[in-house]
Design an enzyme around this catalytic site. Structure first.
Site, short mmCIF file in Angstrom:
data_model
loop_
_atom_site.label_atom_id
_atom_site.label_comp_id
_atom_site.label_asym_id
_atom_site.label_seq_id
_atom_site.Cartn_x
_atom_site.Cartn_y
_atom_site.Cartn_z
N GLU A 1 -2.30 -1.25 -3.65
CA GLU A 1 -3.53 -0.52 -3.34
C GLU A 1 -3.25 0.41 -2.17
O GLU A 1 -2.73 -0.01 -1.14
CB GLU A 1 -4.65 -1.48 -2.94
CG GLU A 1 -5.28 -2.22 -4.10
CD GLU A 1 -6.52 -2.99 -3.67
OE1 GLU A 1 -6.94 -2.87 -2.50
OE2 GLU A 1 -7.06 -3.72 -4.51
N ASP B 1 -14.42 -2.01 5.72
CA ASP B 1 -13.20 -2.28 6.46
C ASP B 1 -13.47 -2.86 7.84
O ASP B 1 -14.38 -2.42 8.55
CB ASP B 1 -12.39 -0.99 6.62
CG ASP B 1 -11.79 -0.53 5.31
OD1 ASP B 1 -11.04 -1.30 4.72
OD2 ASP B 1 -12.10 0.60 4.89
N TYR C 1 -12.15 -7.29 -8.80
CA TYR C 1 -11.79 -7.61 -7.42
C TYR C 1 -12.86 -8.57 -6.89
O TYR C 1 -13.99 -8.17 -6.64
CB TYR C 1 -11.75 -6.33 -6.59
CG TYR C 1 -11.14 -6.47 -5.22
CD1 TYR C 1 -11.60 -7.42 -4.30
CD2 TYR C 1 -10.11 -5.64 -4.81
CE1 TYR C 1 -11.05 -7.54 -3.05
CE2 TYR C 1 -9.55 -5.73 -3.54
CZ TYR C 1 -10.02 -6.69 -2.67
OH TYR C 1 -9.47 -6.79 -1.41
#
Length: 294
Positions: free
Chosen positions: A50, A61, A174
């Site tokens: 990724e 994040d 995911y």
């Protein structure tokens, strides 16, 4: 020919292995380093990689990846530069590459233009962190035709929405291991296994787990039940610490190898998912090698 993502997971399933999927921020510490780091990760045992497109206002994040994005932006990293780097990687590697990105950088370039350029460069998939499944934007249809769009499932995702995501699932799902942002954690919560088992009843694409996995022991524990393990912050943190040292790639390769071994040493009879050995029916893998976008 089926896309590189589907081919890789079928190969792993045949061997009874799980996928090791490292994440790094493209352009940190420089795009030339990103090219070499991908090759180092592949030598260490990565099955997919990724690449994060740096963005100034990230939502998913944590501190480590935010800092990496800022370093990459200060180094002059752009979407165009990331795609050029992918094209360079493709000269010597066919490892599946997924771009982890927020929507704004792609809107600035234009979704259709981005999709066409990314496919030509050799990108296999894209994970749009902040674009809900229901949103249909101009150019999105082209993007989903050119690239495999990876979808996220979180611990708070309820069954009806999991079912909706399963219908659109391509490449792999995911599974977010925890609430909150990315970052190194001491343990992986039990909710991750529940998400994987739930999604396996709803779709046949692989279920991979990420967010917070940082040690070979954690990776091996997750690989017992998941089809793949995504590890990012533990690698990104070291890239930030080591910067442009001459032996950066060698150090990252040494760091990543036991993580890959932790994932790969877990095996299962007939592969992680017997269903993965079937050819995709059209819904499970949209990004193709040699597709019309390329």
């Amino acid at each position: 020919m089926s896309g590189r993502i589907a081919q890789k997971f079928r190969s792993l399933a045949f061997e009874g292995k799980r996928a090791f999927i490292p994440y790094i921020t493209a352009g940190d510490p420089a795009l030339s380093a990103t090219r070499d780091l991908v090759r180092a990760l592949e030598r260490a045992g990565a099955d997919l990689v990724e690449l994060g497109i740096p963005f100034s206002d990230p939502l998913a994040d944590g501190e480590v990846n935010q800092a990496a994005a800022l370093r990459a932006l200060r180094a002059g990293t752009t979407v165009e530069g990331v795609l050029e780097t992918v094209a360079e990687i493709r000269k010597s590697s066919q490892i599946p590459l997924v771009l982890f990105t927020y929507l704004n950088p792609l809107l600035q370039r234009g979704l259709e233009r981005f999709a066409t350029e990314a496919s030509r460069a050799g990108v296999d998939g894209v994970l749009l962190v902040d674009l809900p499944l229901e949103e249909r934007l101009p150019g999105l249809e082209c993007l989903e035709a050119c690239l495999t769009r990876i979808h996220l499932v979180a611990p708070t995702t309820e069954l009806p929405r999991r079912q909706t995501i399963a219908k659109a699932a391509a490449g792999f799902v995911y599974c977010v291991a925890r609430l909150g942002t990315t970052g190194v954690r001491d343990e992986v919560p039990a909710e991750a296994e529940e998400i994987v088992r739930s999604m396996r009843t709803l779709c046949t694409v692989p279920a991979c787990v990420g967010f917070g996995i940082s040690t070979p022991e954690q990776a091996a524990a997750v690989a017992v039940y998941a089809d793949g393990v995504v590890i990012g912050s533990a690698l990104v943190e070291r890239i930030g610490a080591w910067g442009l040292t001459p032996d950066l790639c060698e150090r990252i390769e040494q760091l990543a190898r036991p993580l890959a071994e932790g994932v790969h040493r877990v095996s299962g009879k007939g592969g992680a998912r017997g269903a993965l050995l079937r050819e995709p029916t059209g819904e499970g893998e949209r990004g193709r090698v040699g597709n019309s976008c390329a």
